[in-house]
Design a protein around this motif. Structure first.
Motif, PDB file in Angstrom:
ATOM      1  N   THR A  10       0.857  -1.189   0.000  1.00 55.33           N
ATOM      2  CA  THR A  10       0.000   0.000   0.000  1.00 55.33           C
ATOM      3  C   THR A  10       0.890   1.236   0.000  1.00 55.33           C
ATOM      4  OG1 THR A  10      -0.174   0.335   2.398  1.00 55.33           O
ATOM      5  CG2 THR A  10      -1.671  -1.286   1.401  1.00 55.33           C
ATOM      6  N   GLY A  11       0.419   2.297  -0.651  1.00 49.86           N
ATOM      7  CA  GLY A  11       1.298   3.453  -0.825  1.00 49.86           C
ATOM      8  C   GLY A  11       2.496   3.085  -1.677  1.00 49.86           C
ATOM      9  N   GLY A  12       2.280   2.149  -2.600  1.00 52.56           N
ATOM     10  CA  GLY A  12       3.389   1.557  -3.356  1.00 52.56           C
ATOM     11  C   GLY A  12       4.026   2.437  -4.397  1.00 52.56           C
ATOM     12  N   THR A  13       3.464   3.632  -4.647  1.00 47.29           N
ATOM     13  CA  THR A  13       4.112   4.570  -5.575  1.00 47.29           C
ATOM     14  C   THR A  13       4.811   5.706  -4.831  1.00 47.29           C
ATOM     15  OG1 THR A  13       2.074   5.856  -5.802  1.00 47.29           O
ATOM     16  CG2 THR A  13       2.451   4.113  -7.421  1.00 47.29           C
ATOM     17  N   GLY A  14       4.760   5.696  -3.491  1.00 41.16           N
ATOM     18  CA  GLY A  14       5.445   6.712  -2.693  1.00 41.16           C
ATOM     19  C   GLY A  14       6.932   6.449  -2.598  1.00 41.16           C
ATOM     20  N   SER A  15       7.645   7.310  -1.899  1.00 40.16           N
ATOM     21  CA  SER A  15       9.107   7.208  -1.823  1.00 40.16           C
ATOM     22  C   SER A  15       9.555   5.884  -1.212  1.00 40.16           C
ATOM     23  CB  SER A  15       9.665   8.371  -0.998  1.00 40.16           C
ATOM     24  OG  SER A  15       9.311   9.595  -1.572  1.00 40.16           O
ATOM     25  N   ILE A  16       8.989   5.531  -0.048  1.00 45.55           N
ATOM     26  CA  ILE A  16       9.366   4.286   0.609  1.00 45.55           C
ATOM     27  C   ILE A  16       8.710   3.090  -0.070  1.00 45.55           C
ATOM     28  CG2 ILE A  16       9.143   2.946   2.752  1.00 45.55           C
ATOM     29  CD1 ILE A  16      11.336   4.950   2.911  1.00 45.55           C
ATOM     30  N   GLY A  17       7.419   3.213  -0.351  1.00 47.38           N
ATOM     31  CA  GLY A  17       6.701   2.096  -0.963  1.00 47.38           C
ATOM     32  C   GLY A  17       7.319   1.659  -2.278  1.00 47.38           C
ATOM     33  N   SER A  18       7.689   2.618  -3.131  1.00 45.01           N
ATOM     34  CA  SER A  18       8.258   2.268  -4.439  1.00 45.01           C
ATOM     35  C   SER A  18       9.624   1.608  -4.299  1.00 45.01           C
ATOM     36  CB  SER A  18       8.354   3.507  -5.332  1.00 45.01           C
ATOM     37  OG  SER A  18       9.191   4.495  -4.765  1.00 45.01           O
ATOM     38  N   GLU A  19      10.417   2.046  -3.306  1.00 42.28           N
ATOM     39  CA  GLU A  19      11.726   1.414  -3.098  1.00 42.28           C
ATOM     40  C   GLU A  19      11.568   0.010  -2.525  1.00 42.28           C
ATOM     41  OE1 GLU A  19      15.768   0.759  -3.250  1.00 42.28           O
ATOM     42  OE2 GLU A  19      14.572   2.325  -4.204  1.00 42.28           O
ATOM     43  N   ILE A  20      10.569  -0.201  -1.674  1.00 41.30           N
ATOM     44  CA  ILE A  20      10.270  -1.561  -1.193  1.00 41.30           C
ATOM     45  C   ILE A  20       9.942  -2.457  -2.386  1.00 41.30           C
ATOM     46  CG2 ILE A  20       8.563  -2.941   0.072  1.00 41.30           C
ATOM     47  CD1 ILE A  20       8.469  -0.680   2.158  1.00 41.30           C
ATOM     48  N   VAL A  21       9.147  -1.942  -3.328  1.00 40.51           N
ATOM     49  CA  VAL A  21       8.817  -2.700  -4.536  1.00 40.51           C
ATOM     50  C   VAL A  21      10.082  -3.051  -5.314  1.00 40.51           C
ATOM     51  CG1 VAL A  21       7.689  -2.577  -6.800  1.00 40.51           C
ATOM     52  CG2 VAL A  21       6.478  -1.771  -4.760  1.00 40.51           C
ATOM     53  N   ARG A  22      10.955  -2.055  -5.532  1.00 34.82           N
ATOM     54  CA  ARG A  22      12.183  -2.302  -6.303  1.00 34.82           C
ATOM     55  C   ARG A  22      13.030  -3.396  -5.655  1.00 34.82           C
ATOM     56  NH1 ARG A  22      12.130   3.439  -5.906  1.00 34.82           N
ATOM     57  NH2 ARG A  22      11.311   4.368  -7.821  1.00 34.82           N
ATOM     58  N   GLN A  23      13.153  -3.336  -4.331  1.00 33.14           N
ATOM     59  CA  GLN A  23      13.981  -4.332  -3.652  1.00 33.14           C
ATOM     60  C   GLN A  23      13.311  -5.695  -3.635  1.00 33.14           C
ATOM     61  OE1 GLN A  23      15.972  -3.148  -0.067  1.00 33.14           O
ATOM     62  NE2 GLN A  23      16.321  -1.070  -0.764  1.00 33.14           N
ATOM     63  N   LEU A  24      11.997  -5.738  -3.509  1.00 35.20           N
ATOM     64  CA  LEU A  24      11.284  -7.020  -3.539  1.00 35.20           C
ATOM     65  C   LEU A  24      11.445  -7.724  -4.882  1.00 35.20           C
ATOM     66  CD1 LEU A  24       7.935  -6.086  -1.740  1.00 35.20           C
ATOM     67  CD2 LEU A  24       9.621  -7.748  -0.929  1.00 35.20           C
ATOM     68  N   LEU A  25      11.522  -6.951  -5.971  1.00 28.34           N
ATOM     69  CA  LEU A  25      11.656  -7.551  -7.298  1.00 28.34           C
ATOM     70  C   LEU A  25      12.938  -8.371  -7.429  1.00 28.34           C
ATOM     71  CD1 LEU A  25      10.282  -4.617  -9.482  1.00 28.34           C
ATOM     72  CD2 LEU A  25       9.307  -6.923  -9.299  1.00 28.34           C
TER      73      LEU A  25
END
Length: 337
Positions: A10-25
């Motif tokens: 959630t909040g996946g396009t925000g500063s922290i959320g998007s970086e969590i996505v990048r690292q999860l990939l």
């Protein structure tokens, strides 16, 4: 832990959320669902991640209980980063902060329990410790909701935990982009009080430790990231010096105090003395166990030891030197080009 899992951010396009996505990939998940209410940020992030076939973009708001419940179907892990985070905005719009940071969090909790999610990791903030503003008070309530969920979830398998940290360098709305813009335009660099100290860490560092906390969590804990401390005025001075060293024409900017804003603190705290009595730590973070638990011995993460009885505050920590601030900015790619 994340391989072949369906993960909701959630909040996946925000500063922290998007970086969590990048690292999860990097961990080969089955699917990452990026949940956010901002369609423009969705579009930008879709362009960045166009090569990945295992990401899904869901427009929605955590205030909408039915929408978040539907987004959580068949999800294994939730990283909850959606929040109203700006102190002045929350001060002037307090019930909007309640809707997102309190009611929205309860919606995420109920969706996780209803859908038998394995783990929920919620992102929190240093503003929750002895809060003096609406944002901090609502985020403190969100932490309490997450901790309490561990005790009323019944037979659900969901494990709930929080990760608490301070300011994230270069995030949207943070001081570094503001200072850089003021310096480039030759305007005064405005800060509210020259005595002000803050915990500060780069976006990738914070996100990496969030993933580590998710791996360690066993239920009800609050993980507090250990972060460097700096004077905001020395941060501004370092950026101004960097600009003047790299440009032929010097900036006409001066550093000007504007006065503390409503709800703002001179220093920030990440852990109270009372919390330290329930805490264990290693070199990267503290694990604070829930005040609702009687026995936490079985939950102590490997490599953690009993923490000292001490508050963790930016007032008491040794601040970085200007050389160290420069290095931190350099490593984070936040100096002037």
């Amino acid at each position: 832990m994340f391989k072949d899992k369906t993960i909701l951010v959630t909040g996946g396009t925000g500063s922290i959320g998007s970086e969590i996505v990048r690292q999860l990939l990097n961990h080969n998940p089955k699917v990452i669902r990026i949940f956010s209410r901002d369609e423009s940020k969705h579009f930008e992030f879709q362009q960045e991640l166009s090569e990945y076939k295992n990401v899904r973009f869901l427009v929605g708001d955590i205030r909408d209980k039915e929408r978040i419940n539907y987004a959580t179907k068949d999800v294994d892990i939730i990283f909850h980063a959606a929040a109203l985070k700006h102190v002045p905005s929350s001060e002037y719009n307090p019930f909007e902060a309640v809707k997102t940071n309190v009611i929205g969090v309860q919606n995420v909790i109920e969706a996780a329990i209803n859908n038998n999610v394995e783990k929920v990791v919620a992102i929190s903030t240093d503003k929750v410790v002895n809060p003096t503003n609406t944002m901090g008070a609502t985020k403190l309530l969100s932490e309490r909701l997450i901790s309490a969920a561990e005790h009323y979830k019944g037979n659900a398998k969901t494990v709930f935990s929080c990760v608490r940290f301070g300011n994230v360098m270069g995030s949207r709305g943070s001081v570094i982009p503001l200072f850089k813009r003021q310096i480039e335009e030759g305007r005064d660099v405005t800060l509210t009080d020259k005595r002000m100290t803050r915990f500060m860490m780069s976006i990738p560092q914070a996100s990496k430790l969030v993933l580590k906390a998710a791996e360690l969590s066993s239920g009800g804990e609050i993980y507090v990231l250990k972060m460097p401390v700096l004077y905001i005025t020395e941060l501004a001075e370092t950026l101004l010096e960097d600009f003047n060293n790299k440009r032929k024409s010097k900036s006409s900017s001066s550093i000007v105090e504007t006065g503390i804003r409503p709800g703002e603190k001179i220093y920030e705290e990440l852990m109270t003395i009372e919390e330290s009595e329930r805490a264990y730590d290693n070199d990267k973070m503290y694990a604070i166990f829930s005040h609702l638990s009687d026995n936490t011995q079985h939950s102590i993460p490997k490599g953690f030891k009993k923490a000292e009885r001490n508050a963790y505050s930016s007032k008491d920590e040794k601040p970085l030197t200007k050389q160290e601030i420069f290095k931190l900015l350099e490593n984070s790619g936040l100096l002037f080009n």
